[in-house]
Design a protein around this motif. Structure first.
Motif, PDB file in Angstrom:
ATOM      1  N   ILE A   1     -16.260  -7.112  10.523  1.00 50.86           N
ATOM      2  CA  ILE A   1     -15.908  -5.853  11.193  1.00 50.86           C
ATOM      3  C   ILE A   1     -15.392  -4.817  10.200  1.00 50.86           C
ATOM      4  N   LYS A   2     -14.337  -5.126   9.484  1.00 52.97           N
ATOM      5  CA  LYS A   2     -13.772  -4.161   8.544  1.00 52.97           C
ATOM      6  C   LYS A   2     -12.902  -4.905   7.520  1.00 52.97           C
TER       7      LYS A   2
ATOM      8  N   CYS B   1      -6.252  -6.311   4.156  1.00 53.51           N
ATOM      9  CA  CYS B   1      -5.226  -6.165   3.121  1.00 53.51           C
ATOM     10  C   CYS B   1      -3.827  -6.411   3.681  1.00 53.51           C
ATOM     11  N   VAL B   2      -3.665  -6.205   5.002  1.00 51.81           N
ATOM     12  CA  VAL B   2      -2.365  -6.475   5.626  1.00 51.81           C
ATOM     13  C   VAL B   2      -2.019  -7.963   5.515  1.00 51.81           C
ATOM     14  N   PHE B   3      -3.024  -8.806   5.746  1.00 48.78           N
ATOM     15  CA  PHE B   3      -2.770 -10.253   5.675  1.00 48.78           C
ATOM     16  C   PHE B   3      -2.508 -10.723   4.245  1.00 48.78           C
ATOM     17  N   LEU B   4      -2.970  -9.940   3.269  1.00 47.79           N
ATOM     18  CA  LEU B   4      -2.684 -10.310   1.875  1.00 47.79           C
ATOM     19  C   LEU B   4      -1.185 -10.259   1.589  1.00 47.79           C
TER      20      LEU B   4
ATOM     21  N   ASN C   1       3.463 -11.033  14.167  1.00 45.89           N
ATOM     22  CA  ASN C   1       3.484  -9.856  15.051  1.00 45.89           C
ATOM     23  C   ASN C   1       3.603  -8.570  14.241  1.00 45.89           C
ATOM     24  N   LEU C   2       4.360  -8.631  13.150  1.00 45.63           N
ATOM     25  CA  LEU C   2       4.467  -7.474  12.272  1.00 45.63           C
ATOM     26  C   LEU C   2       3.118  -7.133  11.652  1.00 45.63           C
ATOM     27  N   SER C   3       2.358  -8.194  11.301  1.00 44.70           N
ATOM     28  CA  SER C   3       1.033  -7.946  10.720  1.00 44.70           C
ATOM     29  C   SER C   3       0.102  -7.293  11.741  1.00 44.70           C
TER      30      SER C   3
ATOM     31  N   THR D   1      -2.794  -2.480  13.697  1.00 52.81           N
ATOM     32  CA  THR D   1      -3.021  -1.484  14.747  1.00 52.81           C
ATOM     33  C   THR D   1      -2.774  -0.076  14.208  1.00 52.81           C
ATOM     34  N   THR D   2      -1.676   0.072  13.467  1.00 50.57           N
ATOM     35  CA  THR D   2      -1.346   1.392  12.903  1.00 50.57           C
ATOM     36  C   THR D   2      -2.405   1.833  11.891  1.00 50.57           C
ATOM     37  N   LEU D   3      -2.763   0.902  10.979  1.00 51.09           N
ATOM     38  CA  LEU D   3      -3.738   1.248   9.948  1.00 51.09           C
ATOM     39  C   LEU D   3      -5.110   1.523  10.557  1.00 51.09           C
TER      40      LEU D   3
END
Length: 562
Positions: free
Chosen positions: A133-134, A139-142, A230-232, A237-239
């Motif tokens: 998908i994208k 990069c958030v999970f990194l 949950n923070l990720s 969602t924001t990104l």
């Protein structure tokens, strides 16, 4: 009506298709694809449910087989451990390995392993779909995934000793409970109930405290990892929203790497939840996994305990032994810093009766342990028929002895089976003859089922004297060349003891006999009496010779009969 129905049946599908096509044209929705995908989802869910059932059933079957094999291996290994291991560990603690520890492993195998495997598949699948998908949003999970892993690793190292201590405290609690339950009569006789309850409360508090510390530290992992995940999702969602707004405002000017549609954002968020969910589940079951690992460590530690030293390769079997026994400058201690037997020498000719007397703790029973090779000597040598006992197989050496101990042992089974234990191929006539010789036949026949009466819980429904008579009858069946009697008549009355002594004379005929006795009246006909004190033989001779010495034996004898 029938013609109309048939016509409707023929025309109906075409009308339905036309109606769907009309709806498709009106709404712009491809309902054919919707129905196709819906049917595919139903099929996938059905297959998933079937596979879930098969996986659960398979894991239950596998876990039961593993537990069965593990229990069998542990019990078989216990049968090979040296006697000193059993002497040094509480029975309840050993039983805890067979029950609690293995049951804990079973629970983890049947539930947690399936959940971990399913979670791994879900994580990998979700990761692949997010890459499609994208990839840039990953990069958030990194950042968040390494934080979760580092935190989990830190807490795991911290709580593993806590779960190990929890299993140990529970084993100690089981050991104490087993010991106190087996001594209920003594506890009540001395009115020590309150003291025992207080001790149990102390052990119980230690076990509960160990449980609390382990579970408290373990319970912190799940919520913390859940918060990070949950923070990720919030960051994704924001990104994703930012990239979607940039796509709307900049259009083709925006790099394709950052271009994303609203549906793709929604799909990515759903897959990120699928990706994070199994990680949360794994963190929540980490307590159970740590408990299972601690239990497995205790089980494998037991399995790693060295078995009894095996017989030498050239060990020979002791067959048709004459029964000549020699102890030559024997030294022994249960621990390296405390020697029990000091330089003991003894020669017991074939068919002789050797009595061993002395105060408690003098080393009398230790000699029996050495003769049977439950323990190996630290110095000197023990020989049977002029052969060192380490050169003989243990089974043949121990089979050459018949033992009657002060501590009686009866297993769950009939009285007949208990008497025939030392000679499984004994006939009914031989068993009854042995019972008559031990003066227990009349009592057995008075029972409702006679010799078929079932004994349970170490013969709890019999008196100590009756149990000892049954063990004496058991000893009269094998035709061994050597006999050991360790306070064999301590639990019978004087009149019965007198009768048993007559039976013992026939039992000891042509056998080399070692008798440990506190009642000196039972050993007056011994060929040699060893008087032990503090691990040394301080006097030896016949009954009359020792009395004429007017030494320690004489004082013991006169103390009983004065």
């Amino acid at each position: 009506m029938m013609l109309a129905s048939n016509a409707l049946a023929l025309v109906g599908p075409r009308l339905s298709g036309m109606a769907i096509d009309a709806i498709n044209l009106k709404t712009g929705v491809d309902f054919d694809s919707v129905f196709l995908y819906s049917a595919g989802m139903v099929a996938v869910y059905l297959v998933s449910a079937l596979l879930g059932y098969l996986t659960a059933a398979l894991m239950v079957l596998i876990s039961q087989k593993v537990v069965y094999t593990m229990r069998r291996d542990v019990f078989n290994h216990l049968m090979t451990l040296p006697v000193n291991y059993i002497d040094a560990h509480a029975t309840g603690n050993i039983v805890s390995h067979l029950s609690y520890d293995i049951d804990t492993i079973n629970a983890s195998l049947s539930h947690d392993v399936v959940q971990v495997c399913a979670s791994a598949v879900t994580v990998v699948g979700s990761l692949v779909m997010m890459l499609i998908i994208k990839p840039v949003l990953l990069c958030v999970f990194l950042i968040t995934v390494p934080i979760s892993l580092l935190f989990t690793r830190y807490k795991t190292k911290k709580i593993r000793p806590l779960f190990k201590a929890r299993s140990a405290r529970l084993g100690e609690l089981n050991g104490f409970a087993e010991e106190m339950l087996s001594g209920q009569k003594t506890i009540r006789a001395y009115a020590r109930e309150e003291s025992v309850v207080a001790q149990f409360d102390r052990h119980n508090d230690e076990a509960v405290e160990a449980y609390y510390r382990a579970d408290y530290q373990g319970a912190m992992i799940g919520p913390t990892v859940n918060f990070i995940n949950n923070l990720s999702i919030a960051l994704i969602t924001t990104l994703g929203g930012i990239f979607y707004m940039l796509t709307l405002s900049m259009g083709d000017a925006l790099s394709p790497v950052f271009c994303i549609e609203l549906g793709a954002v929604s799909s990515f968020i759903q897959y990120s939840r699928k990706f994070s969910g199994p990680i949360n589940e794994f963190a929540n079951i980490l307590n159970e996994l740590q408990s299972a690992m601690a239990a497995a460590e205790r089980v494998f530690t037991l399995l790693d305990e060295p078995s009894e030293v095996p017989d030498t390769i050239d060990a020979t079997e002791l067959k048709d032994a004459d029964g000549e026994v020699t102890l030559d400058h024997v030294r022994f201690g249960y621990t390296s810093d405390r020697e029990i037997i000091h330089d003991l020498s003894l020669h017991a000719p074939r068919g002789s009766l050797i009595a061993i007397v002395g105060p408690t703790g003098a080393g009398k029973t230790t000699i029996i342990n050495l003769l049977m090779r439950f323990y190996d000597v630290d110095g000197g040598e023990i020989r049977v028929d002029d052969m060192p006992i380490p050169s003989l197989t243990r089974d043949s050496l121990r089979g050459a002895y018949t033992m009657v101990l002060q501590d009686t042992w009866l297993f769950e089974g009939t009285i007949y089976e208990n008497i025939a234990y030392g000679k499984p191929d004994a006939t009914r006539e031989e068993v009854e003859a042995a019972a008559r010789a031990a003066h227990v036949d009349t009592f057995i026949r008075s029972l409702p089922n006679g010799y078929e009466t079932v004994l349970s819980d170490d013969g709890v429904n019999l008196s100590k004297g009756q149990k000892q008579l049954i063990t004496i009858a058991r000893a009269m069946l094998p035709k061994s060349s050597m006999l050991i009697l360790d306070e064999a008549t301590s639990n019978v009355d004087s009149r019965t003891e007198k009768k048993i002594q007559e039976a013992m004379l026939s039992l000891m005929e042509n056998r080399t006999s070692f008798v440990i006795a506190h009642r000196l009246s039972t050993i007056q006909n011994a060929d040699r009496i060893l008087v032990m004190r503090d691990g040394n033989v301080i006097e030896q001779g016949t009954h009359e010779e020792l009395l004429r010495m007017d030494g320690f034996y004489s004082s013991l004898y006169h103390a009983q009969f004065r």
